[in-house]
Design a protein around this motif. Sequence first.
Motif, PDB file in Angstrom:
ATOM      1  N   LEU A   1       0.829  -1.201   0.000  1.00 50.58           N
ATOM      2  CA  LEU A   1       0.000   0.000   0.000  1.00 50.58           C
ATOM      3  C   LEU A   1       0.864   1.252   0.000  1.00 50.58           C
ATOM      4  CD1 LEU A   1      -2.834   1.305   0.249  1.00 50.58           C
ATOM      5  CD2 LEU A   1      -2.494   1.200   2.719  1.00 50.58           C
ATOM      6  N   THR A   2       1.935   1.243   0.772  1.00 45.85           N
ATOM      7  CA  THR A   2       2.826   2.395   0.832  1.00 45.85           C
ATOM      8  C   THR A   2       3.453   2.673  -0.527  1.00 45.85           C
ATOM      9  OG1 THR A   2       3.325   1.835   3.124  1.00 45.85           O
ATOM     10  CG2 THR A   2       4.835   3.337   2.025  1.00 45.85           C
ATOM     11  N   ILE A   3       3.913   1.626  -1.195  1.00 48.70           N
ATOM     12  CA  ILE A   3       4.525   1.794  -2.521  1.00 48.70           C
ATOM     13  C   ILE A   3       3.489   2.278  -3.525  1.00 48.70           C
ATOM     14  CG2 ILE A   3       5.588   0.532  -4.426  1.00 48.70           C
ATOM     15  CD1 ILE A   3       6.948  -1.217  -2.283  1.00 48.70           C
TER      16      ILE A   3
ATOM     17  N   TYR B   1       1.253   6.534  -7.022  1.00 50.10           N
ATOM     18  CA  TYR B   1       0.120   7.368  -7.406  1.00 50.10           C
ATOM     19  C   TYR B   1       0.436   8.845  -7.215  1.00 50.10           C
ATOM     20  CZ  TYR B   1      -2.900   3.226  -7.583  1.00 50.10           C
ATOM     21  OH  TYR B   1      -3.466   2.025  -7.886  1.00 50.10           O
ATOM     22  N   LEU B   2       1.066   9.195  -6.102  1.00 46.18           N
ATOM     23  CA  LEU B   2       1.400  10.599  -5.851  1.00 46.18           C
ATOM     24  C   LEU B   2       2.381  11.135  -6.891  1.00 46.18           C
ATOM     25  CD1 LEU B   2       1.703  10.697  -1.972  1.00 46.18           C
ATOM     26  CD2 LEU B   2      -0.038  11.785  -3.374  1.00 46.18           C
ATOM     27  N   VAL B   3       3.409  10.355  -7.183  1.00 47.39           N
ATOM     28  CA  VAL B   3       4.390  10.777  -8.190  1.00 47.39           C
ATOM     29  C   VAL B   3       3.719  10.876  -9.553  1.00 47.39           C
ATOM     30  CG1 VAL B   3       6.492  10.074  -9.404  1.00 47.39           C
ATOM     31  CG2 VAL B   3       6.371   9.907  -6.923  1.00 47.39           C
ATOM     32  N   GLY B   4       2.897   9.896  -9.898  1.00 42.11           N
ATOM     33  CA  GLY B   4       2.213   9.908 -11.195  1.00 42.11           C
ATOM     34  C   GLY B   4       1.284  11.101 -11.351  1.00 42.11           C
TER      35      GLY B   4
END
Length: 67
Positions: free
Chosen positions: A39-41, A46-49
């Motif tokens: 989940l952390t990865i 998602y945040l970077v994308g």
Amino acid sequence: MTDADNTPHHATTSGDGSAHGAAPSGGRIREEDRAPMGLTIRVFIYLVGVHFIAAFLFLLFYLAGAK
């Protein structure tokens, strides 16, 4: 199951005023307190994308407005 089963367990204090059960011993983080690594990865990706997509859209609007 009763309401007593659903209530959180509060730390109790002894005669010397120290709380027992308030924090894990040794200051280490327990396994149950952490999010799963998958989940952390996934959240990080998602945040970077989303930031890359936002930067690309910003660049498109910036270049379109430059003319």
